[in-house]
Design an enzyme around this catalytic site. Structure first.
Site, mmCIF file in Angstrom:
data_model
loop_
_atom_site.group_PDB
_atom_site.id
_atom_site.type_symbol
_atom_site.label_atom_id
_atom_site.label_comp_id
_atom_site.label_asym_id
_atom_site.label_seq_id
_atom_site.Cartn_x
_atom_site.Cartn_y
_atom_site.Cartn_z
ATOM 1 N N HIS A 70 0.814 -1.219 0.000
ATOM 2 C CA HIS A 70 0.000 0.000 0.000
ATOM 3 C C HIS A 70 0.846 1.268 0.000
ATOM 4 O O HIS A 70 0.309 2.370 -0.115
ATOM 5 C CB HIS A 70 -0.931 0.015 1.222
ATOM 6 N N HIS A 85 1.767 6.927 -0.193
ATOM 7 C CA HIS A 85 0.898 6.101 0.650
ATOM 8 C C HIS A 85 -0.467 6.005 -0.029
ATOM 9 O O HIS A 85 -1.255 6.943 0.017
ATOM 10 C CB HIS A 85 0.768 6.733 2.041
#
Length: 165
Positions: A70, A85
């Site tokens: 992620h 992110h």
């Protein structure tokens, strides 16, 4: 003369980060997560994505690919460290919906694919698809100018101009 041939390579201290995603630029202060909006990890910008491929915003080296895919950390050729992110609270997805195209140590150029993300799945399983792009080594930043844009195109649109010490 010899120093020019054999000396240390001159590094451009100023660079322009390109958008790592196509979408809408969002001020970091508007990200619905205090870790990012209050700049606890560093300054930057965020993008509400409209496409599923995340690309490198700079020429550099991958310094971290989170096991859950992620997030990716990149060290630009001038030493700037960048964290992408993807989404908010996406770590709980344990990599589901994320495909990594790089690994730690990979050399990348601006626009090289880093991740492919199923943002429909992110919408279902996480808090948000908004993706913060954070400059994590603030102590090395001399100047930081966010470029005013609304719609951005991955690998093309400049989003931040940064000079490192």
């Amino acid at each position: 003369m010899l120093k020019k041939w054999f000396g240390k390579k001159e590094i451009n201290r100023t660079l322009t980060l390109k958008a790592p995603l196509t979408g809408k630029l969002v001020a970091l202060e508007e990200v619905p997560d205090p870790v990012f909006s209050e700049k606890m990890m560093g300054d930057g910008i965020a993008i509400e994505p409209s496409e599923n491929v995340v690309v490198s915003p700079v020429d550099g080296e991958i310094i971290q690919v989170f096991p859950t895919k992620h997030a990716v950390g990149i060290k630009a050729d001038n030493g700037l460290e960048i964290l992408i992110h993807v989404g908010l609270e996406t770590v709980s997805m344990n990599g589901e919906g994320f495909e990594s195209h790089v690994q730690e140590g990979s050399k990348v150029k601006t626009g090289d694919p880093l991740l492919t993300v199923n943002f429909e799945l992110v919408k279902e399983k996480a808090k948000s698809t908004v993706t913060p792009i954070i400059l994590t080594n603030a102590d090395q930043i001399e100047t930081l100018n966010k470029i005013e844009n609304n719609a951005v195109q991955k690998g093309v649109t400049g989003v931040i101009e940064v000079t490192v010490i």
